[in-house]
Motif scaffolding. Structure first.
Motif, PDB file in Angstrom:
ATOM      1  N   LYS A 236       0.832  -1.209   0.000  1.00  0.00           N
ATOM      2  CA  LYS A 236       0.000   0.000   0.000  1.00  0.00           C
ATOM      3  C   LYS A 236       0.864   1.256   0.000  1.00  0.00           C
ATOM      4  N   TYR A 237       1.947   1.242   0.767  1.00  0.00           N
ATOM      5  CA  TYR A 237       2.818   2.421   0.827  1.00  0.00           C
ATOM      6  C   TYR A 237       3.462   2.704  -0.525  1.00  0.00           C
ATOM      7  N   MET A 238       3.929   1.660  -1.195  1.00  0.00           N
ATOM      8  CA  MET A 238       4.615   1.855  -2.478  1.00  0.00           C
ATOM      9  C   MET A 238       3.662   2.294  -3.579  1.00  0.00           C
ATOM     10  N   ASN A 239       2.365   2.038  -3.391  1.00  0.00           N
ATOM     11  CA  ASN A 239       1.383   2.370  -4.433  1.00  0.00           C
ATOM     12  C   ASN A 239       0.424   3.483  -4.030  1.00  0.00           C
ATOM     13  N   GLY A 240       0.682   4.124  -2.902  1.00  0.00           N
ATOM     14  CA  GLY A 240      -0.275   5.107  -2.407  1.00  0.00           C
ATOM     15  C   GLY A 240       0.357   6.413  -1.958  1.00  0.00           C
ATOM     16  N   ASN A 241      -0.314   7.071  -1.024  1.00  0.00           N
ATOM     17  CA  ASN A 241       0.129   8.354  -0.478  1.00  0.00           C
ATOM     18  C   ASN A 241       1.189   8.106   0.588  1.00  0.00           C
ATOM     19  N   ARG A 242       2.403   8.551   0.332  1.00  0.00           N
ATOM     20  CA  ARG A 242       3.494   8.271   1.270  1.00  0.00           C
ATOM     21  C   ARG A 242       3.310   8.991   2.602  1.00  0.00           C
ATOM     22  N   PHE A 243       2.449  10.007   2.659  1.00  0.00           N
ATOM     23  CA  PHE A 243       2.228  10.750   3.906  1.00  0.00           C
ATOM     24  C   PHE A 243       1.010  10.240   4.680  1.00  0.00           C
ATOM     25  N   SER A 244       0.447   9.127   4.273  1.00  0.00           N
ATOM     26  CA  SER A 244      -0.770   8.632   4.919  1.00  0.00           C
ATOM     27  C   SER A 244      -0.499   8.187   6.350  1.00  0.00           C
ATOM     28  N   TYR A 245      -1.577   8.015   7.088  1.00  0.00           N
ATOM     29  CA  TYR A 245      -1.526   7.547   8.480  1.00  0.00           C
ATOM     30  C   TYR A 245      -0.615   8.431   9.346  1.00  0.00           C
ATOM     31  N   ASP A 246      -0.790   9.746   9.216  1.00  0.00           N
ATOM     32  CA  ASP A 246      -0.014  10.713  10.016  1.00  0.00           C
ATOM     33  C   ASP A 246       1.493  10.563   9.814  1.00  0.00           C
ATOM     34  N   CYS A 247       1.886  10.310   8.570  1.00  0.00           N
ATOM     35  CA  CYS A 247       3.315  10.241   8.195  1.00  0.00           C
ATOM     36  C   CYS A 247       4.062   9.092   8.859  1.00  0.00           C
ATOM     37  N   THR A 248       3.343   8.117   9.412  1.00  0.00           N
ATOM     38  CA  THR A 248       4.022   7.050  10.146  1.00  0.00           C
ATOM     39  C   THR A 248       4.910   6.194   9.252  1.00  0.00           C
ATOM     40  N   PHE A 249       4.576   6.066   7.967  1.00  0.00           N
ATOM     41  CA  PHE A 249       5.333   5.169   7.098  1.00  0.00           C
ATOM     42  C   PHE A 249       6.534   5.835   6.425  1.00  0.00           C
ATOM     43  N   LEU A 250       6.726   7.117   6.624  1.00  0.00           N
ATOM     44  CA  LEU A 250       7.896   7.771   6.043  1.00  0.00           C
ATOM     45  C   LEU A 250       9.180   7.145   6.589  1.00  0.00           C
ATOM     46  N   PRO A 251      10.213   7.019   5.775  1.00  0.00           N
ATOM     47  CA  PRO A 251      11.506   6.579   6.310  1.00  0.00           C
ATOM     48  C   PRO A 251      11.978   7.517   7.420  1.00  0.00           C
ATOM     49  N   GLN A 252      12.536   6.946   8.453  1.00  0.00           N
ATOM     50  CA  GLN A 252      12.994   7.762   9.588  1.00  0.00           C
ATOM     51  C   GLN A 252      14.110   8.725   9.191  1.00  0.00           C
ATOM     52  N   THR A 253      14.884   8.355   8.175  1.00  0.00           N
ATOM     53  CA  THR A 253      15.978   9.227   7.744  1.00  0.00           C
ATOM     54  C   THR A 253      15.474  10.536   7.142  1.00  0.00           C
ATOM     55  N   GLU A 254      14.209  10.607   6.734  1.00  0.00           N
ATOM     56  CA  GLU A 254      13.689  11.892   6.252  1.00  0.00           C
ATOM     57  C   GLU A 254      13.718  12.945   7.355  1.00  0.00           C
ATOM     58  N   TYR A 255      13.706  12.498   8.603  1.00  0.00           N
ATOM     59  CA  TYR A 255      13.723  13.437   9.724  1.00  0.00           C
ATOM     60  C   TYR A 255      15.141  13.930  10.036  1.00  0.00           C
ATOM     61  N   THR A 256      16.120  13.414   9.312  1.00  0.00           N
ATOM     62  CA  THR A 256      17.500  13.899   9.478  1.00  0.00           C
ATOM     63  C   THR A 256      17.873  14.922   8.420  1.00  0.00           C
ATOM     64  N   GLU A 257      16.994  15.141   7.457  1.00  0.00           N
ATOM     65  CA  GLU A 257      17.315  16.027   6.341  1.00  0.00           C
ATOM     66  C   GLU A 257      17.176  17.483   6.747  1.00  0.00           C
ATOM     67  N   MET A 258      18.038  18.307   6.208  1.00  0.00           N
ATOM     68  CA  MET A 258      18.071  19.718   6.542  1.00  0.00           C
ATOM     69  C   MET A 258      17.078  20.500   5.673  1.00  0.00           C
ATOM     70  N   PRO A 259      16.644  21.678   6.185  1.00  0.00           N
ATOM     71  CA  PRO A 259      17.094  22.316   7.429  1.00  0.00           C
ATOM     72  C   PRO A 259      16.420  21.735   8.665  1.00  0.00           C
ATOM     73  N   HIS A 260      17.086  21.876   9.778  1.00  0.00           N
ATOM     74  CA  HIS A 260      16.573  21.524  11.117  1.00  0.00           C
ATOM     75  C   HIS A 260      16.367  20.024  11.321  1.00  0.00           C
ATOM     76  N   GLY A 261      17.063  19.198  10.540  1.00  0.00           N
ATOM     77  CA  GLY A 261      16.945  17.761  10.744  1.00  0.00           C
ATOM     78  C   GLY A 261      17.662  17.294  12.003  1.00  0.00           C
ATOM     79  N   VAL A 262      17.383  16.063  12.389  1.00  0.00           N
ATOM     80  CA  VAL A 262      17.987  15.472  13.582  1.00  0.00           C
ATOM     81  C   VAL A 262      19.501  15.355  13.398  1.00  0.00           C
ATOM     82  N   THR A 263      20.237  15.889  14.348  1.00  0.00           N
ATOM     83  CA  THR A 263      21.698  15.756  14.351  1.00  0.00           C
ATOM     84  C   THR A 263      22.190  14.930  15.533  1.00  0.00           C
TER      85      THR A 263
END
Length: 368
Positions: A236-263
């Motif tokens: 479902k994730y590969m064929n649908g809305n990647r931001f569905s279910y309150d962004c739970t399925f996003l790769p965790q590394t997206e939260y390390t991307e700048m600006p203001h990503g996890v350091t």
């Protein structure tokens, strides 16, 4: 002098210098932990540094005003430790709710939550969330514990819905935030976040079974078929809305991307010790996560990542390739397909493979 702080150094022809720190009362001092008072913090650290340099073995600190706590100062302002310089990026399903409540609430309130909800409240919405939502920042500042923080979903500004992801801002990767909001929340603080093995994290989605947050799995959940459910999630994730279910399925590394990503990434597989160590190292000596504070999922307790078959694991590996590479490089796990569970948290490892060690307060693998 700054907010009642004074630093006095007297050089005399005597066996040692005479140095003292006059501080404001502790109750007022503790209310001044926001980053706008960095000069005050710097002066405190300078005073203690000079005091210790003058007499490393003696007690040359004294409080001349109010009832200040020198133990608090000496433990919290240790030379070489960062001083309350962190801000949380709440990566979904990674125990951010637990950390937010521990950072904000006094211990009696945490005890009350543990007594009424136990530890089965999951990582989804808590019964006290409704009281927190849409409460103004000014009101929250009145009720937070001394030296507390208003991180993540407790911050009213972050409860807005992102027009780029459709998720609450507190679950949205920082690169999608409006710049003015990001500057107010992150400022010049160091951004930290908790990271979790993708296999184990998807199993937690299934066990949580929250509609709209990680998903609800109906009959698959009723019969505890985690393998079929995770396979369905990935397709479902590969064929649908990647931001569905309150962004739970996003790769965790997206939260390390700048600006203001996890350091400052924190290893969830050593939680709560890993997080408590970070809090202590950064001067948050009034925050400590106890086992009874941890909100976690409870259902299908005897399933785990080891129940995923090769096809399902290959799908997960494809979607979360960057997460596995990041974890291998940063924490040393995820380099192979070894199944994992959260061994420091009750009910997060299956009894068929592990047993809880009360002395060590962690799960141990059963003998083969």
């Amino acid at each position: 002098s700054y907010y009642g702080f004074s630093l006095k150094i007297k050089s005399k022809l005597s066996s040692r210098p005479n140095l003292s720190c006059a501080l404001i009362p502790k109750s007022y001092y503790l209310s001044m932990f926001d980053h706008s008072h960095q000069l005050f913090h710097a002066l405190c650290m300078l005073c203690i540094f000079l005091a210790r340099a003058a007499d490393p073995s003696g007690d040359v600190l004294n409080c001349e005003e109010g009832s200040c706590d020198t133990n608090l100062l000496q433990s919290g302002l240790t030379v070489g430790r960062a001083w309350r310089d962190l801000v949380l990026m709440h990566i979904p399903y990674n125990f951010g709710h637990t950390l937010e409540f521990v950072a904000f609430l006094p211990q009696p309130a945490l005890d009350a939550i543990a007594d009424t909800e136990g530890t089965s409240g999951g990582t989804g919405p808590s019964s006290i969330d409704g009281m927190m939502n849409h409460t103004s920042l000014a009101v929250l500042n009145m009720y937070k514990k001394p030296g507390g923080e208003i991180w993540g979903h407790l911050n009213p500004e972050l409860q807005a819905i992102s027009n780029k992801t459709g998720c609450p801002m507190y679950y949205t990767p920082p690169k999608y935030w409006p710049s003015d909001l990001a500057e107010r929340y992150f400022g010049n603080k160091r951004v930290f976040g908790l990271f979790r093995n993708p296999y184990e994290r998807l199993v937690a989605f299934f066990r949580g079974n929250f509609e709209g947050y990680g998903g609800s799995y109906g009959e698959l959940h009723d019969r505890c078929d985690v393998n079929a459910a995770v396979k369905l999630m990935m397709k479902k994730y590969m064929n649908g809305n990647r931001f569905s279910y309150d962004c739970t399925f996003l790769p965790q590394t997206e939260y390390t991307e700048m600006p203001h990503g996890v350091t400052l990434p924190v290893d969830l597989h050593a939680f709560p010790k890993s997080m408590n160590d970070v809090l202590h190292e950064h001067g948050y000596d009034n925050m400590h996560i106890r086992l009874q504070d941890i909100q976690h999922v409870r259902s299908c307790d005897n399933i785990w990542a080891g129940d995923l078959d090769n096809e399902t694991r290959a799908l997960v590996k494809h979607v979360y390739k960057r997460d596995f590479e990041f974890a291998c490089r940063t924490f040393g796990w995820g380099c192979d397909d070894e199944p994992m569970c959260l061994q420091g948290i009750p009910y997060m490892c299956p009894e068929k493979e592990f047993t809880w060690d009360e002395i060590q307060q962690k799960y141990q693998r059963r003998a083969a």
